[in-house]
Design a protein around this motif. Sequence first.
Motif, PDB file in Angstrom:
ATOM      1  N   GLU A  34      -1.805   3.943  -5.254  1.00 34.78           N
ATOM      2  CA  GLU A  34      -2.754   3.291  -4.345  1.00 34.78           C
ATOM      3  C   GLU A  34      -2.016   2.469  -3.300  1.00 34.78           C
ATOM      4  N   GLU A  35      -0.998   1.720  -3.718  1.00 31.78           N
ATOM      5  CA  GLU A  35      -0.227   0.898  -2.785  1.00 31.78           C
ATOM      6  C   GLU A  35       0.552   1.778  -1.809  1.00 31.78           C
ATOM      7  N   ASN A  36       1.073   2.885  -2.283  1.00 35.94           N
ATOM      8  CA  ASN A  36       1.771   3.842  -1.426  1.00 35.94           C
ATOM      9  C   ASN A  36       0.864   4.268  -0.276  1.00 35.94           C
ATOM     10  N   ILE A  37      -0.347   4.664  -0.604  1.00 33.72           N
ATOM     11  CA  ILE A  37      -1.282   5.146   0.414  1.00 33.72           C
ATOM     12  C   ILE A  37      -1.766   4.002   1.297  1.00 33.72           C
ATOM     13  N   ARG A  38      -1.959   2.818   0.734  1.00 31.16           N
ATOM     14  CA  ARG A  38      -2.381   1.665   1.543  1.00 31.16           C
ATOM     15  C   ARG A  38      -1.340   1.365   2.619  1.00 31.16           C
ATOM     16  N   ARG A  39      -0.072   1.328   2.228  1.00 30.31           N
ATOM     17  CA  ARG A  39       0.997   1.049   3.193  1.00 30.31           C
ATOM     18  C   ARG A  39       1.065   2.112   4.273  1.00 30.31           C
ATOM     19  N   VAL A  40       0.986   3.362   3.850  1.00 27.47           N
ATOM     20  CA  VAL A  40       1.050   4.466   4.813  1.00 27.47           C
ATOM     21  C   VAL A  40      -0.130   4.392   5.778  1.00 27.47           C
TER      22      VAL A  40
ATOM     23  N   PRO B 214      -4.334  11.228  -4.045  1.00 23.68           N
ATOM     24  CA  PRO B 214      -5.287  11.782  -5.003  1.00 23.68           C
ATOM     25  C   PRO B 214      -6.629  11.062  -5.105  1.00 23.68           C
ATOM     26  N   PHE B 215      -6.684   9.803  -4.665  1.00 22.45           N
ATOM     27  CA  PHE B 215      -7.912   9.034  -4.872  1.00 22.45           C
ATOM     28  C   PHE B 215      -8.758   8.963  -3.606  1.00 22.45           C
ATOM     29  N   ARG B 216     -10.000   9.388  -3.736  1.00 20.42           N
ATOM     30  CA  ARG B 216     -10.942   9.411  -2.619  1.00 20.42           C
ATOM     31  C   ARG B 216     -11.110   8.024  -1.996  1.00 20.42           C
ATOM     32  N   SER B 217     -11.156   6.998  -2.838  1.00 19.62           N
ATOM     33  CA  SER B 217     -11.371   5.641  -2.332  1.00 19.62           C
ATOM     34  C   SER B 217     -10.233   5.192  -1.421  1.00 19.62           C
ATOM     35  N   ASP B 218      -8.998   5.615  -1.709  1.00 19.86           N
ATOM     36  CA  ASP B 218      -7.861   5.262  -0.854  1.00 19.86           C
ATOM     37  C   ASP B 218      -7.995   5.904   0.523  1.00 19.86           C
ATOM     38  N   ARG B 219      -8.384   7.174   0.540  1.00 24.82           N
ATOM     39  CA  ARG B 219      -8.549   7.865   1.825  1.00 24.82           C
ATOM     40  C   ARG B 219      -9.709   7.263   2.611  1.00 24.82           C
ATOM     41  N   ASP B 220     -10.779   6.904   1.903  1.00 25.91           N
ATOM     42  CA  ASP B 220     -11.929   6.284   2.565  1.00 25.91           C
ATOM     43  C   ASP B 220     -11.564   4.925   3.152  1.00 25.91           C
ATOM     44  N   GLN B 221     -10.690   4.206   2.466  1.00 22.18           N
ATOM     45  CA  GLN B 221     -10.256   2.897   2.942  1.00 22.18           C
ATOM     46  C   GLN B 221      -9.488   3.022   4.262  1.00 22.18           C
ATOM     47  N   ILE B 222      -8.649   4.051   4.372  1.00 22.31           N
ATOM     48  CA  ILE B 222      -7.915   4.275   5.616  1.00 22.31           C
ATOM     49  C   ILE B 222      -8.888   4.634   6.735  1.00 22.31           C
ATOM     50  N   ARG B 223      -9.831   5.511   6.441  1.00 24.56           N
ATOM     51  CA  ARG B 223     -10.849   5.882   7.430  1.00 24.56           C
ATOM     52  C   ARG B 223     -11.566   4.630   7.949  1.00 24.56           C
TER      53      ARG B 223
ATOM     54  N   THR C  97     -10.986   2.982  13.992  1.00 24.46           N
ATOM     55  CA  THR C  97     -12.204   3.098  14.782  1.00 24.46           C
ATOM     56  C   THR C  97     -12.854   4.444  14.495  1.00 24.46           C
ATOM     57  N   GLU C  98     -14.163   4.498  14.553  1.00 28.29           N
ATOM     58  CA  GLU C  98     -14.872   5.752  14.267  1.00 28.29           C
ATOM     59  C   GLU C  98     -14.338   6.877  15.159  1.00 28.29           C
ATOM     60  N   GLY C  99     -14.083   8.019  14.539  1.00 29.02           N
ATOM     61  CA  GLY C  99     -13.582   9.174  15.267  1.00 29.02           C
ATOM     62  C   GLY C  99     -12.067   9.266  15.340  1.00 29.02           C
ATOM     63  N   GLU C 100     -11.367   8.260  14.795  1.00 29.30           N
ATOM     64  CA  GLU C 100      -9.906   8.264  14.842  1.00 29.30           C
ATOM     65  C   GLU C 100      -9.259   8.809  13.578  1.00 29.30           C
ATOM     66  N   PHE C 101     -10.059   9.167  12.595  1.00 23.10           N
ATOM     67  CA  PHE C 101      -9.535   9.669  11.322  1.00 23.10           C
ATOM     68  C   PHE C 101     -10.110  11.046  11.059  1.00 23.10           C
TER      69      PHE C 101
END
Length: 197
Positions: free
Chosen positions: A80-86, A107-116, A120-124
């Motif tokens: 999770e921390e790996n993906i948060r930093r990235v 692997p975790f949907r919540s991590d990807r959703d957090q980046i999204r 700004t909307e449309g940038e992910f």
Amino acid sequence: MSSNITWHDTSITKEDYRKKNKHSSGVIWLTGLSGSGKSTIANIVNQKLFEKGLQTYVLDGDNVRHGLNKDLGFGDRDREENIRRVGEVAKLFADSGTIVLASFISPFRSDRDQIRASLTEGEFVEVYVDCPLQECEKRDPKGIYKKVRNGEIPSFTGIDSPYEAPQSSELVIRTEQESAKESADKIIQFLQERNWI
């Protein structure tokens, strides 16, 4: 977060960078199992966009673990921390007017959703590189699956650690059915349709 820090706005904005680069910016996030073809596809897209004169960069799962995230292991919290930093790095690149191709199992949907949510909307743009485990294991480009099956690597995504596939990604690519070049062309076509490039 400390109450003693504040965000420092810069004199050159994201829109200034985009105007200079003559294209939009944002994060193309390729997610999928190890061996699905994420890095290969990201590099083909990057090459094609670079040849068009666009400002791009690839963030790759293995590469960031050589430097930025070399202090992290492979347990759930470290993943999770790996993906948060990235995600934070990818956001900074997007702010600089760059199209970022991020290739991570994530692997975790919540991590990807957090980046999204941080963009700004449309940038992910989430690209699900969908490839059956059996095919990924057959390819095994890094010899990792063999090590997993020999008991040398514990908690491996897709085998004894979960992978949460996207439920509503912008793009699904099935690499068992199409070549890496065909997959890359689909991403470029999508970016053209969204007026990123």
